[in-house]
Design an enzyme around this catalytic site. Structure first.
Site, short mmCIF file in Angstrom:
data_model
loop_
_atom_site.label_atom_id
_atom_site.label_comp_id
_atom_site.label_asym_id
_atom_site.label_seq_id
_atom_site.Cartn_x
_atom_site.Cartn_y
_atom_site.Cartn_z
N GLY A 110 47.62 45.54 51.03
CA GLY A 110 48.26 46.15 49.76
C GLY A 110 47.70 47.45 49.44
O GLY A 110 47.60 48.32 50.44
N TYR A 160 45.53 37.67 32.74
CA TYR A 160 45.40 38.79 33.61
C TYR A 160 45.71 40.09 32.86
O TYR A 160 45.18 41.27 33.21
CB TYR A 160 46.59 38.61 34.77
CG TYR A 160 47.03 39.71 35.65
CD1 TYR A 160 46.02 40.03 36.84
CD2 TYR A 160 47.86 40.74 35.33
CE1 TYR A 160 46.50 40.86 37.73
CE2 TYR A 160 47.95 41.79 36.12
CZ TYR A 160 47.54 42.06 37.41
OH TYR A 160 47.88 42.96 38.17
N THR A 214 52.98 43.90 47.05
CA THR A 214 51.59 43.54 47.73
C THR A 214 51.61 42.14 47.71
O THR A 214 52.44 41.46 46.86
CB THR A 214 50.65 44.05 46.88
OG1 THR A 214 50.47 43.34 45.88
CG2 THR A 214 50.46 45.63 46.72
N PRO A 215 50.81 41.37 48.51
CA PRO A 215 50.56 40.01 48.48
C PRO A 215 50.14 39.23 47.18
O PRO A 215 50.29 37.88 46.99
CB PRO A 215 49.25 39.84 49.56
CG PRO A 215 49.53 40.89 50.36
CD PRO A 215 49.63 42.04 49.38
N ASP A 243 36.37 43.56 51.09
CA ASP A 243 37.29 42.50 50.84
C ASP A 243 36.62 41.05 50.96
O ASP A 243 35.59 40.85 51.84
CB ASP A 243 38.47 42.52 51.60
CG ASP A 243 40.04 42.12 50.95
OD1 ASP A 243 39.93 40.96 50.38
OD2 ASP A 243 40.84 42.96 50.57
N ASP A 294 32.54 39.42 48.04
CA ASP A 294 33.04 38.98 46.73
C ASP A 294 32.72 39.88 45.62
O ASP A 294 31.57 39.93 45.28
CB ASP A 294 32.38 37.49 46.59
CG ASP A 294 32.69 36.81 45.36
OD1 ASP A 294 33.41 37.24 44.80
OD2 ASP A 294 32.68 35.49 45.36
N LYS A 350 43.34 43.74 32.29
CA LYS A 350 43.71 45.11 32.65
C LYS A 350 43.68 45.89 31.32
O LYS A 350 43.38 46.97 31.50
CB LYS A 350 45.17 45.05 33.11
CG LYS A 350 45.34 44.43 34.61
CD LYS A 350 44.17 44.84 35.31
CE LYS A 350 44.41 44.24 36.82
NZ LYS A 350 43.45 44.74 37.92
#
Length: 273
Positions: free
Chosen positions: A18, A155, A190-191, A38, A62, A159
């Site tokens: 991504g 989520y 993105t994924p 990642d 992580d 943010k």
């Protein structure tokens, strides 16, 4: 493991796919030394192979593990002479659903990755940023930080936290010669998106699907700018303004459109029955 050998350097979390991957590609193509991190080790190996081991350092990270983050930053510093021109705190996860129906542990995981992971990264990287002239602390926020979004409440809250943190640090960090800014992406292909979300997105407007390379371009532009919030696409700034000026109107608009609106309508009809 590569060495920066005097090149400018960028530390990227969520670099295996991504927006992080596209940013790594763009900066490597411009001659920067890239640190790619990642939990997706296969993706990191592919990145290393693509841009060349001499141009990067990659390893599993992580972001919720502070000790691991500290050690990873220390290794990066050994390869860059104790410098870091950009910290790109980009790693994030999403979990959707109504708050009352979601497993509480899933919500906590979102908080741990999306906000605590950002705190870990900034704290760990600060000594390198302070040691680097014109360094930039750059973080991925979200269009959901303009107004709390139903269906992704936690989520969205993380943010908002990232956005607020960035605003505060953009002032505090003047004391140490470090800049802070963030990007608020809309619907990026993105994924992290649910399957089919990009294909079913509007073809026009602020919530059209955007290729992740557009965010990478913004990271590049931000390094040479003092701008605080970067919106992708730029029209999202209007949503941010509306949320601040007329929050009740935005609330009613969100409540009257989309899948949440359908659930509200069913509930209201059941009350009448």
């Amino acid at each position: 493991m590569g060495q920066a050998n005097g090149r400018k350097s960028i530390f990227i979390t969520g670099a295996a796919s991504g927006m992080g991957l596209e940013t790594a590609r763009l900066f490597a193509g411009k001659g920067w030394f890239v640190g790619g991190y990642d939990v997706n080790e296969a993706g990191l190996k592919a990145l290393e192979s693509e841009i060349g081991a001499e141009n990067c350092i990659v390893s599993r990270l992580d972001v919720t593990d502070k000790k691991a983050f500290d050690a990873t930053v220390a290794d990066f510093g050994k390869a860059t002479g104790g410098k870091m021109d950009i910290l790109f705190n980009n790693a994030g996860i999403g979990a959707g659903g109504l708050f009352e129906q979601m497993a509480f542990e899933d919500n906590l995981r979102v908080v741990q990755v999306n906000f605590i992971g950002v705190l870990n990264g900034i704290h760990a990287a600060l000594p390198l940023l302070k040691a680097t002239e014109n360094a930039l602390c750059f973080t991925t926020s979200s269009s959901s930080a303009t107004y709390g979004m139903p269906g992704i409440a936690v989520y969205s809250a993380t943010k908002h936290a990232v956005k607020g943190l960035t605003e505060a640090l953009s002032i505090e960090f003047r004391l140490i010669g470090v800049r802070a800014a963030d990007v608020l992406p809309g619907l990026i292909d993105t994924p992290i998106l649910p399957e089919g979300a990009a294909a079913n997105a509007p073809k026009e407007g602020m919530f059209r699907a955007i290729p992740p390379v557009e965010v990478a371009k913004v990271v590049w532009e931000a390094y040479g700018s003092d701008k605080l919030h970067w919106y992708v696409p730029p029209e999202l700034v209007e949503l941010d303004k509306a949320a601040g000026n007329t929050p009740e109107l935005v609330r009613e608009q969100l409540a009257s459109t989309g899948p949440i609106a359908a659930l509200i309508k069913v509930k209201e009809e059941n009350k009448k029955a």
